[in-house]
Design a protein around this motif. Sequence first.
Motif, mmCIF file in Angstrom:
data_model
loop_
_atom_site.group_PDB
_atom_site.id
_atom_site.type_symbol
_atom_site.label_atom_id
_atom_site.label_comp_id
_atom_site.label_asym_id
_atom_site.label_seq_id
_atom_site.Cartn_x
_atom_site.Cartn_y
_atom_site.Cartn_z
ATOM 1 N N ASN A 114 -4.842 -7.309 10.692
ATOM 2 C CA ASN A 114 -6.210 -6.884 10.437
ATOM 3 C C ASN A 114 -6.978 -8.164 10.176
ATOM 4 O O ASN A 114 -6.439 -9.094 9.572
ATOM 5 C CB ASN A 114 -6.304 -5.950 9.229
ATOM 6 C CG ASN A 114 -5.632 -4.609 9.500
ATOM 7 O OD1 ASN A 114 -5.735 -4.086 10.610
ATOM 8 N ND2 ASN A 114 -4.939 -4.076 8.529
ATOM 9 N N ASP A 120 0.863 -1.175 0.000
ATOM 10 C CA ASP A 120 0.000 0.000 0.000
ATOM 11 C C ASP A 120 0.906 1.233 0.000
ATOM 12 O O ASP A 120 2.097 1.141 0.324
ATOM 13 C CB ASP A 120 -0.864 -0.042 1.279
ATOM 14 C CG ASP A 120 -1.926 1.036 1.327
ATOM 15 O OD1 ASP A 120 -2.088 1.784 0.345
ATOM 16 O OD2 ASP A 120 -2.612 1.135 2.373
ATOM 17 N N PHE A 126 -4.841 -10.180 7.558
ATOM 18 C CA PHE A 126 -3.920 -9.246 6.905
ATOM 19 C C PHE A 126 -2.740 -9.091 7.850
ATOM 20 O O PHE A 126 -2.927 -8.721 9.010
ATOM 21 C CB PHE A 126 -4.687 -7.942 6.719
ATOM 22 C CG PHE A 126 -3.924 -6.714 6.313
ATOM 23 C CD1 PHE A 126 -2.877 -6.204 7.068
ATOM 24 C CD2 PHE A 126 -4.305 -6.017 5.179
ATOM 25 C CE1 PHE A 126 -2.225 -5.050 6.693
ATOM 26 C CE2 PHE A 126 -3.656 -4.851 4.803
ATOM 27 C CZ PHE A 126 -2.622 -4.379 5.566
ATOM 28 N N LYS A 167 0.580 4.771 1.760
ATOM 29 C CA LYS A 167 -0.376 5.433 2.662
ATOM 30 C C LYS A 167 -0.314 6.948 2.618
ATOM 31 O O LYS A 167 -1.299 7.616 2.901
ATOM 32 C CB LYS A 167 -0.129 4.973 4.097
ATOM 33 C CG LYS A 167 -0.560 3.536 4.330
ATOM 34 C CD LYS A 167 -0.802 3.267 5.804
ATOM 35 C CE LYS A 167 -1.405 1.901 6.016
ATOM 36 N NZ LYS A 167 -0.439 0.888 6.475
ATOM 37 N N GLY A 185 -7.225 -6.229 2.968
ATOM 38 C CA GLY A 185 -6.804 -4.821 3.004
ATOM 39 C C GLY A 185 -7.443 -4.011 1.895
ATOM 40 O O GLY A 185 -7.827 -4.539 0.859
ATOM 41 N N ASP A 186 -7.533 -2.720 2.128
ATOM 42 C CA ASP A 186 -8.021 -1.798 1.118
ATOM 43 C C ASP A 186 -6.969 -0.708 1.004
ATOM 44 O O ASP A 186 -6.695 -0.043 2.007
ATOM 45 C CB ASP A 186 -9.368 -1.205 1.583
ATOM 46 C CG ASP A 186 -10.076 -0.445 0.482
ATOM 47 O OD1 ASP A 186 -9.407 -0.017 -0.471
ATOM 48 O OD2 ASP A 186 -11.302 -0.261 0.580
ATOM 49 N N PRO A 187 -6.283 -0.519 -0.112
ATOM 50 C CA PRO A 187 -6.548 -1.009 -1.469
ATOM 51 C C PRO A 187 -5.781 -2.256 -1.908
ATOM 52 O O PRO A 187 -5.798 -2.577 -3.100
ATOM 53 C CB PRO A 187 -6.112 0.183 -2.328
ATOM 54 C CG PRO A 187 -4.929 0.748 -1.591
ATOM 55 C CD PRO A 187 -5.221 0.521 -0.125
ATOM 56 N N GLU A 188 -5.141 -3.009 -0.992
ATOM 57 C CA GLU A 188 -4.374 -4.183 -1.426
ATOM 58 C C GLU A 188 -5.237 -5.184 -2.203
ATOM 59 O O GLU A 188 -4.791 -5.792 -3.179
ATOM 60 C CB GLU A 188 -3.768 -4.902 -0.210
ATOM 61 C CG GLU A 188 -2.590 -4.175 0.437
ATOM 62 C CD GLU A 188 -3.020 -3.225 1.546
ATOM 63 O OE1 GLU A 188 -4.178 -2.747 1.527
ATOM 64 O OE2 GLU A 188 -2.184 -2.949 2.430
ATOM 65 N N ARG A 230 -9.308 -8.992 8.198
ATOM 66 C CA ARG A 230 -10.073 -8.798 6.958
ATOM 67 C C ARG A 230 -9.071 -8.599 5.849
ATOM 68 O O ARG A 230 -7.860 -8.532 6.105
ATOM 69 C CB ARG A 230 -10.914 -7.542 7.121
ATOM 70 C CG ARG A 230 -10.002 -6.425 7.652
ATOM 71 C CD ARG A 230 -10.558 -5.059 7.581
ATOM 72 N NE ARG A 230 -9.676 -4.092 8.203
ATOM 73 C CZ ARG A 230 -8.656 -3.497 7.598
ATOM 74 N NH1 ARG A 230 -8.373 -3.772 6.344
ATOM 75 N NH2 ARG A 230 -7.909 -2.634 8.236
HETATM 76 N N1 GLY Z 1 -4.306 -0.927 3.539
HETATM 77 C C1 GLY Z 1 -4.376 -0.973 4.926
HETATM 78 C C2 GLY Z 1 -5.620 -1.497 5.480
HETATM 79 O O1 GLY Z 1 -6.453 -2.053 4.774
HETATM 80 O O2 GLY Z 1 -5.810 -1.397 6.673
#
Ligand code: GLY
Length: 426
Positions: free
Chosen positions: A291, A218, A275, A220, A295-298, A293
Motif C-alpha cells: 500500500n 491488523d 506499507f 481484519k 495502514g489503518d488501523p496499524e 500509504r
Molecule cells: N490495515 C490494512 C490497510 O490499511 O490497508
Amino acid sequence: MKVLLIGGGGREHAIAWKLAESELVEKVFVAPGNGGTALEAKCENRALMGEEAVAFAQAEGIALTVVGPEAPLAEGIVDQFRKAGLAIVGPDRNAARLEASKVFSKDFMSRYGVRTAKSRAFSEYREALVYLEALALEQRLVIKADGLAAGKGVLIAETIGEAKDALFSLMRERTLGDAGKAVLIEEFLDGREVSVLAAVSVRPGVRGVIRPFVAARDHKRRFDGNAGPNTGGMGAIAPVMDFSPAAQADFIRHILEPTLRGMEAEGFDYRGFIFFGLMIHRETCYLLEYNVRLGDPETQAVLPLMDADFARLCLAMLDGSLAKFPLAWKRGAVCAPVVVADGYPGAYCKGNRISIDRARFAHANARLFVAGAELRGTELYTAGGRVFAVSAYGQDAFTAREQAYSALEALRFDGMAFRKDIGSVL
Ligand code: GLY
Ligand code: AMP
C-alpha cells in the motif's frame, strides 16, 4: 510551520496528533478531518475539494502536506502539489500504481525478485476461465481485482467452483466496476500476517532509502477468534511478538531490499510512506501487497510508539536526509481495538451520542483516535461503521491490552461493538 493533512479517518487522526506534537508545527489543517481532529490541539478541519487543496496550500503558506489515503495518491495529488512548487509527502501517480494496480505491482515484484505468492494476470475472462479449468480441483485460490476496491477486491475461493463464481462477478458482472477489468489468480498462502509500515525516500539519480517502523498486526475479521466477514480492520497491536529476528532479517533481504532496488531502477520519485502486507510461513516472508500509504488501523498502534518528531521525519524524507534521521521507538507495546457500530460491516446506525467518562478514561494510559464520528457542539456523535480506536500503551503487550480494554469501559454509545481479543490472536 503550517501543515496540511489530507484524509478524515482514524489513521489521519493519529497522524494529525503526531504532527501537532512537533515543536516545528504551529497548525495542522485536516481536509476534511473528523470529530476527533476537530478537537485535537493545533488542528483545524477544512472541507477542500480536489483542486482546491493546491490553492489553499498556496494561500495559507503551507510548508508541508501529508496524504493519508490511497485514492488522492492514485489520482496524482503529489504531482499537482510538486508542479505548484509545494512540499508534499507521498508517491507520485506513477509510483502509486504499486497499490492502484495489482497487476503492475505483481510485475514489479517479479521483475525485481521480491518474494511473493505465485500468480497469473488476466484481462480476458475466457482465458482466465480456461486457466482455472486446467487446475487441479479443490485447491484454495485467491482472486484479486486489479484496481482499487476499498478492501473488497480480494476473494478467497475454497474450490475451483467458487473461484469461477468470483471471476464471473468481477470480470463479467463488473461488481467492482473497472477495478475488475483485469484480475490476478494467485496461490493461497497459509501463515501469519504482519504489516510493516516504512518511510521511503527515493528520487531518480540518488541512492534511495527505506526505514521500516516497528511491525504491527491488523485484525481484519469482524468477530473474536478471527471469525466472520472481513472489515476495514477491527484493531491493531504493535510490535508483533511472533515476528522473530530471523523473519525480520528475511523480510529485509527478500522484500525490502529488492523493493528499494526496484524503485531506483524504475526511476521512481517516491518520497512517502509504504506499507508491506506480509504473510509469514515458517520464518519465510512473502509480500501479499504494497500500500502506498500508512495502514489503518496499524498507524493508530505504531505512531504512539514512535520516539521521534514526525514532522521532521517527513521533511527528512523530502530533502534526502532520511538515512541519518534519528528514528527511535519506545519500548513496550500499544494495543488499539477499533470500536464499531453494531451491524458493521453490513448496515449500521449513525447519529448516536458518544458518552465519555473522562475521569475513568484518564486512568488508562490511552488516547482516543476518532474514525467515524462528528462533533456537534462539544459532543461526539457516531458517523461511520468504524467509530474510533482506543490506543493504549503498556510496558508489554499484555499490559497494553489490559489498559485498552479498561479505557473502553469509559466509553459508551448505543450499538457499540468491538472485538475482545485484539493482540491476543495470530
Ligand atoms: N490495515 C490494512 C490497510 O490499511 O490497508
Ligand atoms: P491484499 O489486498 O492483497 O492484501 O489482500 C487482502 C487480504 O487477503 C490479505 O490481508 C490476506 O488476508 C488475504 N490474502 C491476499 N492474498 C493472499 C494469498 N495469496 N494467500 C492468502 N491470503 C491472501
